[in-house]
Design a protein around this motif. Structure first.
Motif, PDB file in Angstrom:
ATOM      1  N   ILE A  96      -0.527  -0.283 -11.745  1.00  0.00           N
ATOM      2  CA  ILE A  96      -1.755  -0.903 -12.130  1.00  0.00           C
ATOM      3  C   ILE A  96      -2.594  -0.060 -11.132  1.00  0.00           C
ATOM      4  CG2 ILE A  96      -1.159  -3.008 -12.761  1.00  0.00           C
ATOM      5  CD1 ILE A  96      -2.251  -4.310  -9.960  1.00  0.00           C
ATOM      6  N   ALA A  97      -2.166   0.649  -9.790  1.00  0.00           N
ATOM      7  CA  ALA A  97      -2.902   1.581  -8.927  1.00  0.00           C
ATOM      8  C   ALA A  97      -3.412   2.481  -9.731  1.00  0.00           C
ATOM      9  CB  ALA A  97      -2.228   1.674  -7.640  1.00  0.00           C
ATOM     10  N   ALA A  98      -2.739   2.865 -10.724  1.00  0.00           N
ATOM     11  CA  ALA A  98      -3.094   4.227 -11.382  1.00  0.00           C
ATOM     12  C   ALA A  98      -3.945   3.861 -12.767  1.00  0.00           C
ATOM     13  CB  ALA A  98      -1.819   4.905 -12.227  1.00  0.00           C
ATOM     14  N   ALA A  99      -4.674   2.612 -12.859  1.00  0.00           N
ATOM     15  CA  ALA A  99      -5.283   2.233 -13.733  1.00  0.00           C
ATOM     16  C   ALA A  99      -6.604   2.432 -13.238  1.00  0.00           C
ATOM     17  CB  ALA A  99      -5.017   0.604 -14.276  1.00  0.00           C
ATOM     18  N   ASP A 100      -7.569   2.320 -14.207  1.00  0.00           N
ATOM     19  CA  ASP A 100      -8.960   2.336 -13.407  1.00  0.00           C
ATOM     20  C   ASP A 100      -9.736   0.838 -13.442  1.00  0.00           C
ATOM     21  OD1 ASP A 100      -9.648   5.317 -14.275  1.00  0.00           O
ATOM     22  OD2 ASP A 100      -8.838   4.547 -16.107  1.00  0.00           O
ATOM     23  N   ILE A 101      -9.477  -0.048 -14.138  1.00  0.00           N
ATOM     24  CA  ILE A 101      -9.969  -1.210 -13.907  1.00  0.00           C
ATOM     25  C   ILE A 101      -8.953  -2.311 -13.954  1.00  0.00           C
ATOM     26  CG2 ILE A 101     -11.370  -2.968 -14.898  1.00  0.00           C
ATOM     27  CD1 ILE A 101     -12.923  -0.651 -16.053  1.00  0.00           C
ATOM     28  N   ARG A 102      -8.705  -3.115 -13.106  1.00  0.00           N
ATOM     29  CA  ARG A 102      -7.696  -4.376 -12.987  1.00  0.00           C
ATOM     30  C   ARG A 102      -8.083  -5.764 -13.035  1.00  0.00           C
ATOM     31  NH1 ARG A 102      -6.866   0.148 -10.267  1.00  0.00           N
ATOM     32  NH2 ARG A 102      -8.607  -0.372  -9.035  1.00  0.00           N
ATOM     33  N   TYR A 103      -7.799  -6.400 -13.991  1.00  0.00           N
ATOM     34  CA  TYR A 103      -8.260  -7.744 -14.247  1.00  0.00           C
ATOM     35  C   TYR A 103      -7.048  -8.763 -14.149  1.00  0.00           C
ATOM     36  CZ  TYR A 103     -12.546  -6.379 -16.523  1.00  0.00           C
ATOM     37  OH  TYR A 103     -13.633  -5.972 -16.864  1.00  0.00           O
ATOM     38  N   ALA A 104      -6.981  -9.832 -13.540  1.00  0.00           N
ATOM     39  CA  ALA A 104      -5.748 -10.644 -13.216  1.00  0.00           C
ATOM     40  C   ALA A 104      -5.985 -12.071 -13.866  1.00  0.00           C
ATOM     41  CB  ALA A 104      -5.625 -10.734 -11.700  1.00  0.00           C
ATOM     42  N   ALA A 105      -4.899 -12.700 -14.391  1.00  0.00           N
ATOM     43  CA  ALA A 105      -4.702 -13.914 -14.743  1.00  0.00           C
ATOM     44  C   ALA A 105      -4.527 -14.824 -13.360  1.00  0.00           C
ATOM     45  CB  ALA A 105      -3.790 -14.413 -15.710  1.00  0.00           C
ATOM     46  N   LEU A 106      -4.758 -16.059 -13.283  1.00  0.00           N
ATOM     47  CA  LEU A 106      -4.958 -17.030 -12.292  1.00  0.00           C
ATOM     48  C   LEU A 106      -3.520 -16.906 -11.563  1.00  0.00           C
ATOM     49  CD1 LEU A 106      -6.512 -18.744 -10.369  1.00  0.00           C
ATOM     50  CD2 LEU A 106      -5.939 -20.557 -11.733  1.00  0.00           C
ATOM     51  N   ASP A 107      -2.536 -16.711 -12.428  1.00  0.00           N
ATOM     52  CA  ASP A 107      -1.044 -16.949 -11.797  1.00  0.00           C
ATOM     53  C   ASP A 107      -0.753 -15.480 -11.394  1.00  0.00           C
ATOM     54  OD1 ASP A 107      -0.703 -15.519 -14.231  1.00  0.00           O
ATOM     55  OD2 ASP A 107       1.123 -16.826 -14.801  1.00  0.00           O
ATOM     56  N   ALA A 108      -1.238 -14.552 -11.431  1.00  0.00           N
ATOM     57  CA  ALA A 108      -0.861 -13.222 -10.925  1.00  0.00           C
ATOM     58  C   ALA A 108      -0.580 -13.308  -9.666  1.00  0.00           C
ATOM     59  CB  ALA A 108      -1.874 -12.243 -11.291  1.00  0.00           C
ATOM     60  N   ARG A 109       0.474 -12.334  -9.075  1.00  0.00           N
ATOM     61  CA  ARG A 109       0.821 -12.230  -7.760  1.00  0.00           C
ATOM     62  C   ARG A 109       1.310 -10.774  -7.451  1.00  0.00           C
ATOM     63  NH1 ARG A 109       4.862 -14.904 -10.343  1.00  0.00           N
ATOM     64  NH2 ARG A 109       7.167 -14.234  -9.461  1.00  0.00           N
ATOM     65  N   PHE A 110       1.244 -10.392  -6.310  1.00  0.00           N
ATOM     66  CA  PHE A 110       1.164  -8.681  -6.124  1.00  0.00           C
ATOM     67  C   PHE A 110       1.984  -8.564  -4.687  1.00  0.00           C
ATOM     68  CE2 PHE A 110      -2.749  -9.842  -8.189  1.00  0.00           C
ATOM     69  CZ  PHE A 110      -2.871  -8.815  -9.601  1.00  0.00           C
ATOM     70  N   SER A 111       2.795  -7.647  -5.006  1.00  0.00           N
ATOM     71  CA  SER A 111       3.490  -7.158  -3.351  1.00  0.00           C
ATOM     72  C   SER A 111       3.854  -5.803  -3.772  1.00  0.00           C
ATOM     73  CB  SER A 111       4.763  -8.351  -3.411  1.00  0.00           C
ATOM     74  OG  SER A 111       5.568  -7.453  -2.659  1.00  0.00           O
ATOM     75  N   ILE A 112       3.891  -5.117  -2.480  1.00  0.00           N
ATOM     76  CA  ILE A 112       4.379  -3.817  -2.368  1.00  0.00           C
ATOM     77  C   ILE A 112       5.794  -4.094  -1.668  1.00  0.00           C
ATOM     78  CG2 ILE A 112       4.194  -1.440  -1.178  1.00  0.00           C
ATOM     79  CD1 ILE A 112       1.253  -1.869  -0.856  1.00  0.00           C
ATOM     80  N   ARG A 113       6.905  -4.294  -2.727  1.00  0.00           N
ATOM     81  CA  ARG A 113       7.914  -4.974  -2.361  1.00  0.00           C
ATOM     82  C   ARG A 113       9.065  -4.179  -1.730  1.00  0.00           C
ATOM     83  NH1 ARG A 113       9.777  -9.844  -4.266  1.00  0.00           N
ATOM     84  NH2 ARG A 113       7.663 -10.262  -4.154  1.00  0.00           N
ATOM     85  N   GLU A 114       8.823  -2.650  -1.738  1.00  0.00           N
ATOM     86  CA  GLU A 114       9.847  -1.930  -1.560  1.00  0.00           C
ATOM     87  C   GLU A 114      10.573  -2.099  -0.078  1.00  0.00           C
ATOM     88  OE1 GLU A 114       7.562   0.255  -4.772  1.00  0.00           O
ATOM     89  OE2 GLU A 114       7.107  -1.175  -3.137  1.00  0.00           O
ATOM     90  N   VAL A 115       9.828  -2.351   0.847  1.00  0.00           N
ATOM     91  CA  VAL A 115      10.202  -2.626   2.207  1.00  0.00           C
ATOM     92  C   VAL A 115      11.260  -3.588   2.248  1.00  0.00           C
ATOM     93  CG1 VAL A 115       8.552  -4.157   2.982  1.00  0.00           C
ATOM     94  CG2 VAL A 115       9.374  -2.524   4.715  1.00  0.00           C
ATOM     95  N   LYS A 116      11.195  -4.484   1.410  1.00  0.00           N
ATOM     96  CA  LYS A 116      12.392  -5.682   1.328  1.00  0.00           C
ATOM     97  C   LYS A 116      13.593  -5.085   1.213  1.00  0.00           C
ATOM     98  CE  LYS A 116       9.552  -9.289   2.531  1.00  0.00           C
ATOM     99  NZ  LYS A 116       9.719  -9.754   3.849  1.00  0.00           N
ATOM    100  N   VAL A 117      13.782  -3.884   0.671  1.00  0.00           N
ATOM    101  CA  VAL A 117      15.007  -3.295   0.133  1.00  0.00           C
ATOM    102  C   VAL A 117      15.227  -2.066   0.880  1.00  0.00           C
ATOM    103  CG1 VAL A 117      15.354  -4.508  -1.968  1.00  0.00           C
ATOM    104  CG2 VAL A 117      14.375  -2.292  -2.011  1.00  0.00           C
ATOM    105  N   ALA A 118      14.395  -1.836   1.756  1.00  0.00           N
ATOM    106  CA  ALA A 118      14.922  -0.711   2.753  1.00  0.00           C
ATOM    107  C   ALA A 118      14.395   0.723   2.060  1.00  0.00           C
ATOM    108  CB  ALA A 118      15.888  -0.656   3.238  1.00  0.00           C
ATOM    109  N   ILE A 119      13.177   0.690   1.420  1.00  0.00           N
ATOM    110  CA  ILE A 119      12.727   1.935   0.851  1.00  0.00           C
ATOM    111  C   ILE A 119      11.313   1.972   1.017  1.00  0.00           C
ATOM    112  CG2 ILE A 119      12.190   2.819  -1.676  1.00  0.00           C
ATOM    113  CD1 ILE A 119      14.363   1.295  -2.456  1.00  0.00           C
ATOM    114  N   VAL A 120      11.021   3.189   1.537  1.00  0.00           N
ATOM    115  CA  VAL A 120       9.388   3.542   1.678  1.00  0.00           C
ATOM    116  C   VAL A 120       8.947   3.675   0.155  1.00  0.00           C
ATOM    117  CG1 VAL A 120       7.697   5.353   2.449  1.00  0.00           C
ATOM    118  CG2 VAL A 120       9.791   5.043   3.666  1.00  0.00           C
ATOM    119  N   ALA A 121       7.794   2.885  -0.232  1.00  0.00           N
ATOM    120  CA  ALA A 121       7.320   2.784  -1.616  1.00  0.00           C
ATOM    121  C   ALA A 121       6.912   4.306  -1.975  1.00  0.00           C
ATOM    122  CB  ALA A 121       6.005   1.899  -1.428  1.00  0.00           C
ATOM    123  N   ASP A 122       7.336   4.758  -3.025  1.00  0.00           N
ATOM    124  CA  ASP A 122       7.094   6.224  -3.099  1.00  0.00           C
ATOM    125  C   ASP A 122       6.887   6.772  -4.481  1.00  0.00           C
ATOM    126  OD1 ASP A 122       9.473   5.527  -4.808  1.00  0.00           O
ATOM    127  OD2 ASP A 122      11.015   6.322  -3.348  1.00  0.00           O
TER     128      ASP A 122
END
Length: 276
Positions: free
Chosen positions: A131-157
């Protein structure tokens, strides 16, 4: 249906000049496995040359947008560098795989026509890259977001670290990337990650289509020119950042912490990292 291709990871529907691209998994909360990474650039290349297409709505099927990388399906790529990763050949193969994944997300960012993301439920890891590559982002109320890679020892890439500074700012990005925590829609809107919040998945999808139709009613070459001008100044910085993180992870990804992170996910438990 606008596409003549049978896709494994996507469904594609057309309503006049607006196309909906829907992640379908398959069956794993739209996790991004090998088919996703192979098909995404092919799909957007097909839409690119279709002059009838003026805007795209990007969404997920079911309860979630995407839980990110399908770790089980992609495990062979990690095992290649974890097993004999001290040698050049497996690291070179991993670097090639990683740059191919980066190129898949970049195909969305560089798509000439506007892309409106409609997010419901989980948008984690690779989902946030997308979605960071999209131009516009809309969300439903239940949406949740995370840069999760650090939790598995990965630099987001594959793009979050390069594209999100222009969207949410440096401080918010660092907080999300360092912690790996999930945020809800209120915080996502407050930092500029999403434009608007809607009550549920039906409402957010309808809003995305309404905006896409409004865009599609404008002169298409002018709209594409606007996107090109907006992308111009940041393109080189994003590309340089992607090259750097690909080289970084090809060199430094193999670790005991990565093995522990992958094992913890498979076993459904918190990981214990030792810095080795």
């Amino acid at each position: 249906m606008t596409s003549s291709t049978d896709w494994f990871a996507f469904e594609v529907d057309r309503a006049e000049s607006v196309v909906e691209v829907r992640l379908i998994g398959p069956g794993k909360h739209n996790a991004m496995g090998p088919e996703f990474w192979r098909e995404l650039p092919l799909l957007f290349a097909e839409l690119e040359v279709d002059e009838k297409v003026r805007a795209v709505v990007l969404t997920g099927s079911g309860m979630n947008f995407s839980v990110g990388l399908d770790l089980s399906a992609m495990r062979p790529d990690f095992d290649a560098v974890l097993g004999d990763g001290s040698f050049a050949a497996p690291r070179t193969r991993f670097h090639h795989t990683l740059t191919r994944m980066q190129d898949a997300i970049t195909a969305v960012a560089e798509f000439r026509k506007p892309v409106v993301a409609a997010v419901q439920g989980a948008c984690l890891g690779g989902g946030l890259d997308l979605i960071a590559a999209a131009d516009i982002r809309y969300a439903a109320l239940d949406a949740r977001f995370s840069i999760r890679e650090v939790k598995v020892a990965i630099v987001a890439d594959v793009g979050s670290l390069q594209r999100l500074p222009a969207i949410i700012g440096d401080g918010a990005l660092r907080e999300l990337a360092f912690t790996g925590k999930e945020i809800g829609t209120a915080q996502a809107k407050s930092i500029g990650l999403v434009n608007e919040i809607f009550p549920d998945s039906d409402a957010v999808r309808a809003a995305a289509h309404a905006t896409a139709r409004e865009i599609a009613a404008n002169p298409p070459l002018v709209v594409q020119g606007i996107k090109e001008v907006l992308n111009h100044d940041r393109r080189a910085a994003v590309a340089a950042g992607l090259r750097y993180v690909a080289a970084w992870n090809a060199a430094f990804l193999p670790s005991e912490d990565l093995t522990e992170g992958l094992r913890a996910v498979a076993e459904g438990r918190p990981a214990h990292f030792t810095g080795r």
